[in-house]
Design a protein around this motif. Sequence first.
Motif, PDB file in Angstrom:
ATOM      1  N   TYR A  52       0.927  -1.166   0.133  1.00  0.00           N
ATOM      2  CA  TYR A  52       0.067  -0.141  -0.075  1.00  0.00           C
ATOM      3  C   TYR A  52       0.983   1.241   0.103  1.00  0.00           C
ATOM      4  CZ  TYR A  52      -2.822   3.823   1.875  1.00  0.00           C
ATOM      5  OH  TYR A  52      -3.305   4.929   2.023  1.00  0.00           O
ATOM      6  N   LEU A  53       1.856   1.234   0.692  1.00  0.00           N
ATOM      7  CA  LEU A  53       2.680   2.557   0.756  1.00  0.00           C
ATOM      8  C   LEU A  53       3.554   2.654  -0.422  1.00  0.00           C
ATOM      9  CD1 LEU A  53       4.588   2.029   4.372  1.00  0.00           C
ATOM     10  CD2 LEU A  53       2.602   3.630   3.670  1.00  0.00           C
ATOM     11  N   ARG A  87       1.870   6.720  -6.585  1.00  0.00           N
ATOM     12  CA  ARG A  87       0.780   7.744  -6.927  1.00  0.00           C
ATOM     13  C   ARG A  87       1.022   9.187  -6.747  1.00  0.00           C
ATOM     14  NH1 ARG A  87      -3.147   5.566  -3.983  1.00  0.00           N
ATOM     15  NH2 ARG A  87      -2.983   7.147  -2.182  1.00  0.00           N
ATOM     16  N   ASP A  88       1.878   9.363  -5.628  1.00  0.00           N
ATOM     17  CA  ASP A  88       2.126  10.689  -5.244  1.00  0.00           C
ATOM     18  C   ASP A  88       3.320  11.390  -5.860  1.00  0.00           C
ATOM     19  OD1 ASP A  88       0.026  10.594  -3.558  1.00  0.00           O
ATOM     20  OD2 ASP A  88       0.860  10.173  -1.782  1.00  0.00           O
ATOM     21  N   ALA A  89       4.043  10.554  -6.717  1.00  0.00           N
ATOM     22  CA  ALA A  89       5.099  10.953  -7.668  1.00  0.00           C
ATOM     23  C   ALA A  89       4.896  12.291  -8.327  1.00  0.00           C
ATOM     24  CB  ALA A  89       5.493  10.039  -8.532  1.00  0.00           C
ATOM     25  N   MET A 148      12.251  10.702  -6.065  1.00  0.00           N
ATOM     26  CA  MET A 148      12.283  10.075  -5.059  1.00  0.00           C
ATOM     27  C   MET A 148      11.068   9.294  -4.524  1.00  0.00           C
ATOM     28  SD  MET A 148      13.087  12.138  -1.416  1.00  0.00           S
ATOM     29  CE  MET A 148      11.377  12.976  -1.316  1.00  0.00           C
ATOM     30  N   HIS A 149       9.896   9.504  -4.987  1.00  0.00           N
ATOM     31  CA  HIS A 149       8.683   8.761  -4.599  1.00  0.00           C
ATOM     32  C   HIS A 149       8.929   7.324  -5.421  1.00  0.00           C
ATOM     33  CE1 HIS A 149       6.960  12.491  -2.946  1.00  0.00           C
ATOM     34  NE2 HIS A 149       5.926  11.774  -2.536  1.00  0.00           N
ATOM     35  N   ARG A 150       8.990   7.545  -6.602  1.00  0.00           N
ATOM     36  CA  ARG A 150       9.335   6.146  -7.224  1.00  0.00           C
ATOM     37  C   ARG A 150      10.384   5.389  -6.883  1.00  0.00           C
ATOM     38  NH1 ARG A 150       8.404   9.907 -12.141  1.00  0.00           N
ATOM     39  NH2 ARG A 150       6.014   9.894 -12.333  1.00  0.00           N
ATOM     40  N   VAL A 151      11.524   5.927  -6.449  1.00  0.00           N
ATOM     41  CA  VAL A 151      12.504   4.818  -5.956  1.00  0.00           C
ATOM     42  C   VAL A 151      12.155   4.258  -4.692  1.00  0.00           C
ATOM     43  CG1 VAL A 151      15.049   4.858  -4.998  1.00  0.00           C
ATOM     44  CG2 VAL A 151      14.568   6.215  -6.891  1.00  0.00           C
TER      45      VAL A 151
END
Length: 203
Positions: free
Chosen positions: A85-86, A92-94, A184-187
Amino acid sequence: MDADALLSFLLTALVLELTPGPNMAWLALLAATSGPQAGLAAVLGITLGLAVQALLAATGVAVVVAAWPGLFQALHIAGVAYLLYLALESWRDAGNPAHHLPGGGEDGAAGFRRGLVTNLLNPKAALMFVTVLPGFLTVESGAWESAVLSAIYLVVAVVVHLMIVALAGTLRGPLADPVVSARMHRVQAMTLAAVAAWLLGRG
């Protein structure tokens, strides 16, 4: 507890603490706008709140592991699901820098209070201790192993939060950059998904 499990838990704790959230955004801007002393006071409040959660969860997890193996397995699966989920949330928040909100200019006392209350009620931390942590234990594990993992998580949290305070001034611009934020979000999303897959295979 084997070394691979300890290393994997350390990586999981590090990734979770580096995942953008209310602590990271608020702490960075508090330290940048109100100075390092206010930031350090906030870190103290955050750490105390997490320690209370860890203490309560460590005792509860030990009881579950010893008495209800079936419930232990359910918590293990829940931990995998929570990590996935995280990962999905981070993906999604990327590119969305909306979590970087103004620090509000609190002083040290206000920063301590907010850090304490926020983390006493922090669902991310509660789920970490109650669902993710049991995935790194075995049915034979007791309170000592659970306490060790909780302590590792607290140490990682303190180090990450102190780094945020120390680097708040220089990182404020880059962290607000949509391109950097997206990467950063995708990594983080890919790392969380990989850890979830490892936990699922281990269980």
